[in-house]
Design a protein around this motif. Structure first.
Motif, mmCIF file in Angstrom:
data_model
loop_
_atom_site.group_PDB
_atom_site.id
_atom_site.type_symbol
_atom_site.label_atom_id
_atom_site.label_comp_id
_atom_site.label_asym_id
_atom_site.label_seq_id
_atom_site.Cartn_x
_atom_site.Cartn_y
_atom_site.Cartn_z
ATOM 1 N N GLU A 61 0.826 -1.208 0.000
ATOM 2 C CA GLU A 61 0.000 0.000 0.000
ATOM 3 C C GLU A 61 0.863 1.263 0.000
ATOM 4 O OE1 GLU A 61 -3.977 -1.548 2.390
ATOM 5 O OE2 GLU A 61 -2.220 -0.898 3.533
ATOM 6 N N ILE A 62 1.959 1.228 0.758
ATOM 7 C CA ILE A 62 2.882 2.368 0.784
ATOM 8 C C ILE A 62 3.509 2.569 -0.594
ATOM 9 C CG2 ILE A 62 5.095 3.184 1.700
ATOM 10 C CD1 ILE A 62 4.276 1.866 4.377
ATOM 11 N N ASP A 63 3.954 1.477 -1.218
ATOM 12 C CA ASP A 63 4.542 1.564 -2.560
ATOM 13 C C ASP A 63 3.561 2.175 -3.557
ATOM 14 O OD1 ASP A 63 6.881 0.433 -1.650
ATOM 15 O OD2 ASP A 63 6.471 -1.561 -2.467
ATOM 16 N N LYS A 64 2.331 1.701 -3.531
ATOM 17 C CA LYS A 64 1.308 2.201 -4.458
ATOM 18 C C LYS A 64 0.971 3.668 -4.177
ATOM 19 C CE LYS A 64 -3.286 1.265 -6.210
ATOM 20 N NZ LYS A 64 -4.512 0.485 -6.096
ATOM 21 N N GLU A 65 0.749 3.995 -2.911
ATOM 22 C CA GLU A 65 0.362 5.357 -2.528
ATOM 23 C C GLU A 65 1.439 6.381 -2.854
ATOM 24 O OE1 GLU A 65 -2.039 8.376 -1.222
ATOM 25 O OE2 GLU A 65 -2.636 6.274 -1.357
ATOM 26 N N SER A 66 2.710 5.998 -2.730
ATOM 27 C CA SER A 66 3.793 6.960 -2.952
ATOM 28 C C SER A 66 3.853 7.451 -4.400
ATOM 29 C CB SER A 66 5.141 6.353 -2.542
ATOM 30 O OG SER A 66 5.520 5.309 -3.407
ATOM 31 N N PHE A 67 3.289 6.700 -5.329
ATOM 32 C CA PHE A 67 3.303 7.121 -6.736
ATOM 33 C C PHE A 67 2.064 7.910 -7.141
ATOM 34 C CE2 PHE A 67 6.588 3.873 -6.889
ATOM 35 C CZ PHE A 67 7.566 4.567 -7.574
ATOM 36 N N ASN A 68 1.160 8.161 -6.205
ATOM 37 C CA ASN A 68 0.016 9.021 -6.504
ATOM 38 C C ASN A 68 0.477 10.464 -6.668
ATOM 39 O OD1 ASN A 68 -1.851 6.959 -6.520
ATOM 40 N ND2 ASN A 68 -2.396 7.219 -4.373
ATOM 41 N N GLU A 69 -0.353 11.270 -7.305
ATOM 42 C CA GLU A 69 -0.017 12.662 -7.586
ATOM 43 C C GLU A 69 0.205 13.459 -6.302
ATOM 44 O OE1 GLU A 69 -2.191 16.474 -9.678
ATOM 45 O OE2 GLU A 69 -2.725 14.456 -10.325
ATOM 46 N N SER A 70 1.244 14.278 -6.301
ATOM 47 C CA SER A 70 1.526 15.136 -5.145
ATOM 48 C C SER A 70 0.391 16.126 -4.945
ATOM 49 C CB SER A 70 2.837 15.898 -5.350
ATOM 50 O OG SER A 70 3.923 15.011 -5.305
ATOM 51 N N ARG A 71 0.052 16.399 -3.690
ATOM 52 C CA ARG A 71 -1.058 17.302 -3.377
ATOM 53 C C ARG A 71 -0.628 18.755 -3.284
ATOM 54 N NH1 ARG A 71 -3.823 13.461 1.210
ATOM 55 N NH2 ARG A 71 -4.133 11.692 -0.174
ATOM 56 N N VAL A 72 0.626 18.987 -2.922
ATOM 57 C CA VAL A 72 1.127 20.352 -2.761
ATOM 58 C C VAL A 72 2.431 20.490 -3.537
ATOM 59 C CG1 VAL A 72 1.965 22.062 -1.111
ATOM 60 C CG2 VAL A 72 0.101 20.536 -0.470
ATOM 61 N N TRP A 73 2.537 21.565 -4.330
ATOM 62 C CA TRP A 73 3.763 21.871 -5.073
ATOM 63 C C TRP A 73 4.309 23.190 -4.552
ATOM 64 C CZ3 TRP A 73 6.000 18.965 -9.043
ATOM 65 C CH2 TRP A 73 5.275 17.826 -9.418
ATOM 66 N N LEU A 74 5.571 23.171 -4.121
ATOM 67 C CA LEU A 74 6.217 24.365 -3.614
ATOM 68 C C LEU A 74 6.846 25.131 -4.773
ATOM 69 C CD1 LEU A 74 7.362 26.071 -1.244
ATOM 70 C CD2 LEU A 74 9.343 24.557 -1.293
ATOM 71 N N ASP A 75 6.423 26.389 -4.972
ATOM 72 C CA ASP A 75 7.022 27.251 -5.992
ATOM 73 C C ASP A 75 8.344 27.789 -5.472
ATOM 74 O OD1 ASP A 75 5.721 27.500 -8.458
ATOM 75 O OD2 ASP A 75 4.109 28.656 -7.560
#
Length: 118
Positions: free
Chosen positions: A5-19
């Motif tokens: 589950e950790i492996d799968k979840e880590s490849f989901n889209e990032s929720r926050v992008w730092l400019d």
């Protein structure tokens, strides 16, 4: 979460992008997902809960930014809700991008932070 589950979840889209960075030429999108098999740099190596506290430091043009610290893990994964995604605004097309992996250490007695390069 299980390892799968950790492996799968880590490849989901990032929720926050730092400019980061002040350039206007182009954008570089950078996500730090994981590190594998990093050495244990913490002092009491024999203890199970005293392993490297990994984080990444990114240096690009006029900017320095960091991921979140992952405690006690020799193969850390940064989840989509953590500080792992960066938008770097380019000023020069030949600017180098540096990524370092470090062990986070802090002393409770002196309030001094130190970081061991990995």
């Amino acid at each position: 979460m299980t390892k799968e589950e950790i492996d799968k979840e880590s490849f989901n889209e990032s929720r926050v992008w730092l400019d980061a960075v002040s350039g206007m030429l182009a954008k570089v999108f950078l996500e730090i997902i994981n590190c594998k098999g990093i050495p244990n740099l913490d002092v009491n190596v024999g203890l199970d809960r005293n392993k490297t506290d990994a984080f990444c430091k990114i240096v690009y043009e006029d900017c320095i930014c960091s991921t979140d610290v992952i405690d006690d893990c020799l193969s850390p994964r940064w989840m989509p809700w953590t500080n792992r995604a960066f938008v770097l605004h380019m000023t020069h097309t030949s600017s180098p991008l540096f990524i370092g992996v470090f062990d986070y250490d802090s002393s409770l007695h002196t309030n001094v932070e130190s970081h061991d390069p990995i």
